[in-house]
Design an enzyme around this catalytic site. Structure first.
Site, PDB file in Angstrom:
ATOM      1  N   HIS A   8       0.980  -1.573  -0.127  1.00 40.74           N
ATOM      2  CA  HIS A   8       0.219   0.134   0.187  1.00 40.74           C
ATOM      3  C   HIS A   8       0.614   1.270   0.135  1.00 40.74           C
ATOM      4  O   HIS A   8       2.466   1.537   0.446  1.00 40.74           O
ATOM      5  CB  HIS A   8      -0.643  -0.173   1.071  1.00 40.74           C
ATOM      6  N   GLU A  82      -2.532  -7.132   7.757  1.00 45.85           N
ATOM      7  CA  GLU A  82      -1.098  -6.885   8.194  1.00 45.85           C
ATOM      8  C   GLU A  82      -1.145  -7.895   9.194  1.00 45.85           C
ATOM      9  O   GLU A  82      -2.053  -8.159   9.843  1.00 45.85           O
ATOM     10  CB  GLU A  82      -0.844  -5.348   8.333  1.00 45.85           C
TER      11      GLU A  82
END
Length: 220
Positions: A8, A82
């Site tokens: 990202h 994550e």
């Protein structure tokens, strides 16, 4: 099939050196928005059949410009998020970063019984990421952009992809919008195609030197 594992864009927590892994997580900084906007050009020569994102908002924001340019509706896949930091959540000390990264790279080397302080172990992370990749592969696409996270990408690729040197990955950064390309499938296995440490939109989109928790190298 080919998976394009894209980290990202930059978040405020990346800038401030915080282990920010909780849902829904922060948005993007202005630099992160520029990094995301450059992704379509960076992937101009790549086939993209689908775009998968995690449940954390920063991946959706990063994938949005590419989705608009290609006319693709991104799919949210549970398991791509994550690696949870446990008791280290929102920690900013470099020592906490090193403990976090040394734990996840222990998983990559096979020590999956080791647990994140106050968090889950390697079995849990690799299992849920494997399931996410299997779900994507089952759709039958040839080339998929998977917008995910620094530690998650580095750890899963180190553990599951042939041709990857874990020691090298541990010492190498993966910048925001850095890209790891792999080919294969969940049955026959995965092979490394390319590893782009810098933002795919160009090195001018790299952040100034910062203590970026999940993309930084582990010191010798």
């Amino acid at each position: 099939m080919r998976l394009l594992l894209l980290r990202h864009g930059q978040t405020p927590s990346n800038v401030h050196g915080l282990l920010d892994t909780a849902n829904p997580g922060p948005g993007l900084t202005r630099l992160g928005e520029r990094q995301a906007a450059a992704v379509p050009h960076g992937l101009r020569d790549r086939r993209v059949d689908a775009i998968a994102v995690s449940r954390l908002v920063r991946t959706s924001l990063t994938g949005a410009p590419l989705a608009r340019e290609r006319g693709i509706e991104p799919m949210t896949v549970d398991g791509l998020h994550e690696i949870e930091a446990g008791e280290l959540e929102m920690a900013g000390a470099h020592e906490a970063h090193q403990l976090y990264l040394s734990t996840v790279f222990a998983w990559a080397r096979g020590d999956v019984d080791r647990a994140m302080p106050g968090g889950s172990d390697g079995h849990a992370f690799l299992g849920r990421y494997d399931r996410a990749v299997e779900q994507i592969a089952a759709r039958g696409w040839d080339s998929v952009v998977v917008v995910s996270h620094g530690a998650a990408i580095r750890t899963w690729v180190s553990a599951r992809v042939a041709g990857v040197d874990v020691d090298h990955v541990e010492r190498t950064t993966l910048a925001n919008t850095g890209l790891v390309e792999i080919e294969g499938d969940p049955v026959s296995g995965w092979q490394l195609v390319a590893w782009t440490s810098d933002p795919i939109g160009g090195t001018e989109l790299a952040a100034p030197a910062a203590d970026d928790p999940t993309g930084e190298p582990v010191e010798d």
